[in-house]
Design a protein around this motif. Structure first.
Motif, PDB file in Angstrom:
ATOM      1  N   TYR A  31      29.136  27.430  -7.421  1.00  0.00           N
ATOM      2  CA  TYR A  31      27.681  27.577  -7.379  1.00  0.00           C
ATOM      3  C   TYR A  31      27.033  26.205  -7.550  1.00  0.00           C
ATOM      4  CZ  TYR A  31      28.494  32.581  -7.846  1.00  0.00           C
ATOM      5  OH  TYR A  31      28.906  33.880  -7.633  1.00  0.00           O
ATOM      6  N   GLU A  53      21.973  28.177  -5.905  1.00  0.00           N
ATOM      7  CA  GLU A  53      21.077  28.924  -6.774  1.00  0.00           C
ATOM      8  C   GLU A  53      19.747  28.193  -6.920  1.00  0.00           C
ATOM      9  OE1 GLU A  53      21.823  31.981  -7.875  1.00  0.00           O
ATOM     10  OE2 GLU A  53      23.667  31.748  -6.696  1.00  0.00           O
ATOM     11  N   SER A  58      19.800  31.245 -13.358  1.00  0.00           N
ATOM     12  CA  SER A  58      20.763  31.902 -12.473  1.00  0.00           C
ATOM     13  C   SER A  58      22.138  31.255 -12.599  1.00  0.00           C
ATOM     14  CB  SER A  58      20.270  31.840 -11.030  1.00  0.00           C
ATOM     15  OG  SER A  58      21.185  32.474 -10.175  1.00  0.00           O
ATOM     16  N   LYS A  62      25.655  33.186 -13.881  1.00  0.00           N
ATOM     17  CA  LYS A  62      26.727  33.435 -12.914  1.00  0.00           C
ATOM     18  C   LYS A  62      27.982  32.583 -13.112  1.00  0.00           C
ATOM     19  CE  LYS A  62      23.613  35.040  -9.250  1.00  0.00           C
ATOM     20  NZ  LYS A  62      23.139  34.858  -7.858  1.00  0.00           N
TER      21      LYS A  62
END
Length: 280
Positions: A31, A53, A58, A62
């Motif tokens: 990510y 993201e 976020s 995650k």
């Protein structure tokens, strides 16, 4: 396990490439977040299966491991913004020498580490400098070491030597590039050799030089002794180098350590201010 890279500048990109090319982390488990979102989205052209993201919240929700790839002051700001959403079982890693694991431990409730990469990691070689926070256990440390081993040689370093080690491992390629570029400029100025030929000769020499060391044919000292025939041309050139370059790197390391000390003072002041605001 999901990994996150916060900050997709030069070293963030190096880590993204190293983690994916070595297959240490699959793209689907990576990510990305960058303050300028478009810079992160542009990386989808090369890494189509990573996730971008739009917020730090976020990323915190995650990712199991978060790499903070920014300047020291920015890393502290990011850590403070992440803090409300971080779980104790997560791992947050700083990539700059000026932010120690102790600094992160004072702000964050989770496990922490420091991982200083080198641009050489992009070729799945070179070293990675590691330090571990008090909350990391043996399993955490082994996981980080095994991950780094897929694209580098992980070396654990202490706080008192981290700046010197970083000067050699992380800054070293830039310092050597400057010296080699000076060789190219000088040979172009003093001889009839064209720059493009000089660049080609230097590049092939450096690659061969690295292989000689990698394959343990010579040490730096024995290599120099092997090339320098007594009374030969190399020796004459070496005398000029000894006169001009000898001890010049002393000032390089003095400068880097002075900058390091200044950054650490700034970091300590910011952490103290944050604690005062919190207690108030």
């Amino acid at each position: 396990m999901n990994w996150g890279i916060i900050g997709t500048g030069n070293m963030g990109k190096v880590l993204l490439h190293s983690l994916t090319q070595s297959q240490a982390v699959e793209e689907k488990n990576l990510y990305l977040y960058n303050r300028t979102l478009m810079k992160a989205y542009e990386l989808l052209n090369q890494y189509p299966n990573v996730h971008v993201e739009r917020s730090l919240t976020s990323m915190a929700n995650k990712c199991d491991v978060l790499l903070l790839c920014a300047k020291p002051k920015e890393i502290l700001e990011i850590a403070k913004k992440l803090q409300p959403n971080i779980r104790k079982d997560q791992l947050i890693i700083s990539i700059t020498s000026s932010i120690s694991t102790d600094h992160l431990d004072q702000i964050l409730p989770c496990k922490t580490a420091r991982m200083i990469p080198s641009i050489t990691n992009q070729s799945l070689t070179g070293a990675t400098l590691l330090s571990f926070g008090q909350r990391t256990n043996a399993i955490d440390q082994q996981m980080i070491k095994q991950t780094c081993k897929l694209f580098s040689e992980p070396v654990e370093v202490k706080d008192e030597t981290v700046r010197a080690a970083s000067d050699l491992v992380s800054c070293g390629p830039a310092f050597l590039s400057y010296v080699l570029e000076d060789m190219i400029q000088s040979v172009e100025k003093e001889t009839l050799l064209k720059r493009e030929d000089a660049e080609k000769f230097i590049e092939t020499m450096v690659i061969g030089f690295g292989r000689l060391l990698e394959e343990r044919h010579f040490s730096l000292q024995t290599l120099r002794e092997k090339v320098m025939v007594k009374g030969g041309i190399t020796g004459v050139g070496m005398k000029a180098l000894e006169k001009e370059i000898h001890n010049s790197f002393n000032q390089v390391f003095i400068n880097t350590h002075e900058k390091f000390a200044t950054e650490q003072e700034m970091v300590e002041a910011l952490i103290h201010e944050a604690k005062m605001n919190f207690s108030g």
